[in-house]
Design a protein around this motif. Structure first.
Motif, PDB file in Angstrom:
ATOM      1  N   THR A  34      13.812 -37.758  -6.957  1.00 43.41           N
ATOM      2  CA  THR A  34      14.856 -37.503  -7.952  1.00 43.41           C
ATOM      3  C   THR A  34      15.023 -35.994  -8.105  1.00 43.41           C
ATOM      4  N   THR A  35      16.235 -35.564  -8.395  1.00 42.00           N
ATOM      5  CA  THR A  35      16.539 -34.134  -8.484  1.00 42.00           C
ATOM      6  C   THR A  35      17.353 -33.856  -9.744  1.00 42.00           C
ATOM      7  N   HIS A  36      16.944 -32.841 -10.493  1.00 40.12           N
ATOM      8  CA  HIS A  36      17.689 -32.382 -11.663  1.00 40.12           C
ATOM      9  C   HIS A  36      17.614 -30.865 -11.705  1.00 40.12           C
ATOM     10  N   VAL A  37      18.599 -30.244 -12.304  1.00 40.25           N
ATOM     11  CA  VAL A  37      18.624 -28.791 -12.473  1.00 40.25           C
ATOM     12  C   VAL A  37      18.594 -28.488 -13.965  1.00 40.25           C
ATOM     13  N   HIS A  38      17.732 -27.547 -14.342  1.00 41.33           N
ATOM     14  CA  HIS A  38      17.552 -27.216 -15.757  1.00 41.33           C
ATOM     15  C   HIS A  38      17.693 -25.715 -15.970  1.00 41.33           C
ATOM     16  N   SER A  39      18.229 -25.340 -17.114  1.00 41.79           N
ATOM     17  CA  SER A  39      18.254 -23.926 -17.476  1.00 41.79           C
ATOM     18  C   SER A  39      16.826 -23.459 -17.719  1.00 41.79           C
ATOM     19  N   PHE A  40      16.587 -22.187 -17.493  1.00 43.90           N
ATOM     20  CA  PHE A  40      15.223 -21.671 -17.574  1.00 43.90           C
ATOM     21  C   PHE A  40      14.640 -21.782 -18.982  1.00 43.90           C
ATOM     22  N   ASN A  41      15.504 -21.768 -20.002  1.00 43.47           N
ATOM     23  CA  ASN A  41      14.959 -21.854 -21.363  1.00 43.47           C
ATOM     24  C   ASN A  41      14.421 -23.234 -21.695  1.00 43.47           C
ATOM     25  N   ARG A  42      14.589 -24.209 -20.763  1.00 48.73           N
ATOM     26  CA  ARG A  42      13.910 -25.496 -20.911  1.00 48.73           C
ATOM     27  C   ARG A  42      12.623 -25.531 -20.102  1.00 48.73           C
ATOM     28  N   ILE A  43      12.417 -24.528 -19.260  1.00 43.95           N
ATOM     29  CA  ILE A  43      11.189 -24.422 -18.466  1.00 43.95           C
ATOM     30  C   ILE A  43      10.150 -23.584 -19.208  1.00 43.95           C
ATOM     31  N   VAL A  44      10.577 -22.430 -19.693  1.00 42.96           N
ATOM     32  CA  VAL A  44       9.737 -21.586 -20.545  1.00 42.96           C
ATOM     33  C   VAL A  44      10.529 -21.326 -21.821  1.00 42.96           C
ATOM     34  N   PHE A  45      10.056 -21.850 -22.931  1.00 40.85           N
ATOM     35  CA  PHE A  45      10.790 -21.725 -24.182  1.00 40.85           C
ATOM     36  C   PHE A  45      10.831 -20.256 -24.621  1.00 40.85           C
ATOM     37  N   PRO A  46      11.992 -19.760 -25.020  1.00 45.10           N
ATOM     38  CA  PRO A  46      12.136 -18.332 -25.334  1.00 45.10           C
ATOM     39  C   PRO A  46      11.196 -17.816 -26.425  1.00 45.10           C
ATOM     40  N   ASP A  47      10.833 -18.671 -27.373  1.00 49.59           N
ATOM     41  CA  ASP A  47       9.985 -18.220 -28.488  1.00 49.59           C
ATOM     42  C   ASP A  47       8.508 -18.513 -28.266  1.00 49.59           C
ATOM     43  N   ASP A  48       8.133 -18.924 -27.062  1.00 52.07           N
ATOM     44  CA  ASP A  48       6.746 -19.282 -26.771  1.00 52.07           C
ATOM     45  C   ASP A  48       6.002 -18.080 -26.197  1.00 52.07           C
ATOM     46  N   LEU A  49       5.168 -17.477 -27.020  1.00 50.52           N
ATOM     47  CA  LEU A  49       4.417 -16.292 -26.582  1.00 50.52           C
ATOM     48  C   LEU A  49       3.364 -16.632 -25.536  1.00 50.52           C
ATOM     49  N   GLU A  50       2.971 -17.902 -25.450  1.00 58.06           N
ATOM     50  CA  GLU A  50       1.987 -18.317 -24.455  1.00 58.06           C
ATOM     51  C   GLU A  50       2.615 -18.549 -23.080  1.00 58.06           C
ATOM     52  N   HIS A  51       3.950 -18.634 -23.040  1.00 62.49           N
ATOM     53  CA  HIS A  51       4.678 -18.856 -21.784  1.00 62.49           C
ATOM     54  C   HIS A  51       4.228 -20.134 -21.065  1.00 62.49           C
ATOM     55  N   PHE A  52       4.080 -21.218 -21.823  1.00 59.52           N
ATOM     56  CA  PHE A  52       3.822 -22.510 -21.195  1.00 59.52           C
ATOM     57  C   PHE A  52       4.991 -22.846 -20.270  1.00 59.52           C
ATOM     58  N   ILE A  53       4.684 -23.427 -19.117  1.00 58.84           N
ATOM     59  CA  ILE A  53       5.701 -23.804 -18.146  1.00 58.84           C
ATOM     60  C   ILE A  53       5.899 -25.309 -18.213  1.00 58.84           C
ATOM     61  N   HIS A  54       7.090 -25.725 -18.649  1.00 57.43           N
ATOM     62  CA  HIS A  54       7.407 -27.134 -18.807  1.00 57.43           C
ATOM     63  C   HIS A  54       8.052 -27.663 -17.529  1.00 57.43           C
ATOM     64  N   VAL A  55       7.789 -28.928 -17.231  1.00 59.48           N
ATOM     65  CA  VAL A  55       8.389 -29.567 -16.059  1.00 59.48           C
ATOM     66  C   VAL A  55       9.123 -30.817 -16.543  1.00 59.48           C
ATOM     67  N   PRO A  56      10.372 -30.675 -17.004  1.00 60.61           N
ATOM     68  CA  PRO A  56      11.118 -31.855 -17.443  1.00 60.61           C
ATOM     69  C   PRO A  56      11.430 -32.769 -16.269  1.00 60.61           C
ATOM     70  N   THR A  57      11.248 -34.059 -16.463  1.00 60.51           N
ATOM     71  CA  THR A  57      11.422 -35.007 -15.362  1.00 60.51           C
ATOM     72  C   THR A  57      12.684 -35.845 -15.507  1.00 60.51           C
ATOM     73  N   SER A  58      13.538 -35.488 -16.461  1.00 58.76           N
ATOM     74  CA  SER A  58      14.823 -36.167 -16.604  1.00 58.76           C
ATOM     75  C   SER A  58      15.829 -35.155 -17.129  1.00 58.76           C
TER      76      SER A  58
END
Length: 491
Positions: A259-283
């Motif tokens: 499956t393939t999806h394209v996401h804006s970067f602010n859904r990968i690393v939240f702008p207000d997250d100082l820890e810079h967690f990297i999210h991998v949305p699957t939908s």
């Protein structure tokens, strides 16, 4: 039909002792994964390709890259490969792999033994050798001790990390020319947690994330070697301008359900997250937690703290008791919790139920009260990552204090208990499907750290209390929990 390289991989893998695999931390890349990784690269205007393959093994990844060149997807006038491989027993197979491309592609190669970290640090510090335009790697997975030579060498180049795989990726990025492309298959553990924050910062400062592929099954990517690890393939561009990120998923290395999806970067690393967690949305849809405006409060906002259980049992072994006796206090492990119920003491467990209260142990205890606790580890068979329960103080008779073992995370108010409704509401919120799905987007392993819980967003204190008043006495049923949470948000 299996390729010659794949046949060699299977032979070498079967003939290599598990102890040696563990020592080197290296597992050879299956052909289908290698082909998928090589297919992520895109051509540039450069006529000459300088490819880096750290931890090359028998050359599976370089071979897949060369096949892309032969097919015309990556056309070059010349390909120069620098392959690092610590295990000298693999050098002959590696050389045979490269030699098999003689006459099929304009290729020059060098095989370098020894320590990639040491060689890479020297190249970075002294600038010897040209920068690479492409890199493809399946780095070793092994922890780096804080006082080791590897840790010392990495610090010379501004790299602070705790595992060989992240060290290899960081060094590879540092060796790339501007615009250089890196494709790596690595554990997903770097996406969150405090130990990998310096590595995440290093990566995000120097490269753009272009593509991430997630294997939904933990045990399929390296099934021949029985590796139980949630792996991710990541594609990076050195010095690139960050834009949208392509996310693909498949159950295993057959890629039949891709499956393939394209996401804006602010859904990968939240702008207000100082820890810079990297999210991998699957939908393509936003998670329910992201969509709910009411879930926007930090633990600090609602006056709650979370800590790892302070009782490390093997350090206090002499003070542990199988069952409560005079002079002891309750000691709680994950096994003492079943849904919303606290079951203590338990006679059918291998863990102690109590710990002596004395001058050596006193500082580790919390006053008896209501607490919300979350297991730090879930087993691979469990459906949920976050499993929250409520400590019920009335079952401990007249105990003044409690001991929380290190495999629990404890929500508290300045090391004191919570109001009952708040504890129950917090546990119910954490047990919702929405929270579990949200957590999985940045956490790829079975461990739930207190830091992960601190950085999540929560409903307001008032909303949690209201949820807790409804929660008391309801069955531990996922459908009911999710419905009650939804009704609260709609109220």
């Amino acid at each position: 039909m299996l390729s010659a390289v794949e046949k060699t991989r299977i032979r070498v893998s079967k003939n290599t002792e598990a102890k040696k695999k563990s020592l080197f931390g290296q597992f050879l890349t299956p052909a289908r994964i290698a082909r998928y990784m090589a297919g992520l690269f895109y051509p540039t205007t450069n006529d000459i390709c300088r490819l880096l393959d750290p931890g090359a093994g028998i050359g599976s990844l370089s071979s897949a890259f060369l096949e892309q060149c032969i097919s015309g997807d990556l056309p070059f006038d010349k390909v120069r490969i620098t392959a690092f491989e610590l295990d000298e027993h693999l050098h002959q197979d590696l050389g045979n792999t490269f030699a098999s491309y003689s006459g099929r592609v304009p290729l020059a190669y060098e095989i370098i033994g020894g320590d990639f970290i040491e060689e890479a640090v020297n190249r970075i510090q002294f600038g010897n050798g040209n920068r690479f335009s492409y890199a493809i790697l399946n780095p070793p997975y092994k922890k780096i001790n804080s006082d080791s030579r590897h840790r010392f060498l990495l610090r010379q180049t501004g790299i602070e990390t705790v595992n060989l795989y992240s060290a290899f990726v960081a060094l590879t990025l540092a060796l790339m020319a501007p615009g250089g492309q890196v494709v790596a298959i690595i554990p997903r553990s770097f996406c969150n947690g405090p130990y990998y924050r310096p590595f995440r910062n290093f990566l995000l400062e120097r490269a753009a994330i272009r593509h991430m592929h997630l294997f939904a099954s933990r045990n399929k990517a390296f099934k021949d070697d029985a590796v139980l690890q949630e792996n991710i393939i990541i594609m990076l561009e050195r010095g690139g301008q960050q834009g949208d990120v392509k996310i693909t998923t498949s159950t295993d290395d057959s890629f039949t359900d891709l499956t393939t999806h394209v996401h804006s970067f602010n859904r990968i690393v939240f702008p207000d997250d100082l820890e810079h967690f990297i999210h991998v949305p699957t939908s393509p849809e936003c998670n329910a937690i992201e969509l709910l405006a009411a879930v926007r409060y930090s633990l600090e906002d609602i006056g709650i703290q979370v800590s790892t259980g302070p009782v490390v049992d093997f350090r206090l072994k002499d003070h542990l008791r199988d069952m409560p006796e005079l002079g002891t206090v309750p000691l709680l492990y994950p096994v003492h919790f079943n849904g919303q119920n606290t079951e203590w003491p338990k006679t059918d467990i291998k863990k102690p139920n109590a710990i002596q209260r004395n001058v050596e142990t006193e500082k580790w205890f919390f006053p008896n009260g209501f607490y919300c606790v979350v297991r730090r580890f879930s087993s691979k068979e469990e459906r949920r990552r976050i499993i929250a329960s409520v400590v019920q103080p009335d079952i401990f008779d007249d105990a003044e204090v409690l001991g929380f073992e290190n495999h629990l995370n404890v929500f508290h108010q300045r090391k004191h208990g919570l109001p009952e409704a708040l504890a129950r509401g917090l546990a119910m919120f954490l047990n919702t499907t929405a929270v579990d799905e949200y957590f999985r987007r940045f956490n790829g392993h079975t461990q739930v750290n207190a830091t992960d819980l601190k950085l999540m967003k929560y409903p307001s204190r008032e909303a949690l209390v209201a949820l807790g008043k409804v929660a008391k006495g309801i069955p531990n049923d996922q459908v009911i929990i999710d419905r009650l949470f939804q009704e609260l948000q709609e109220a």
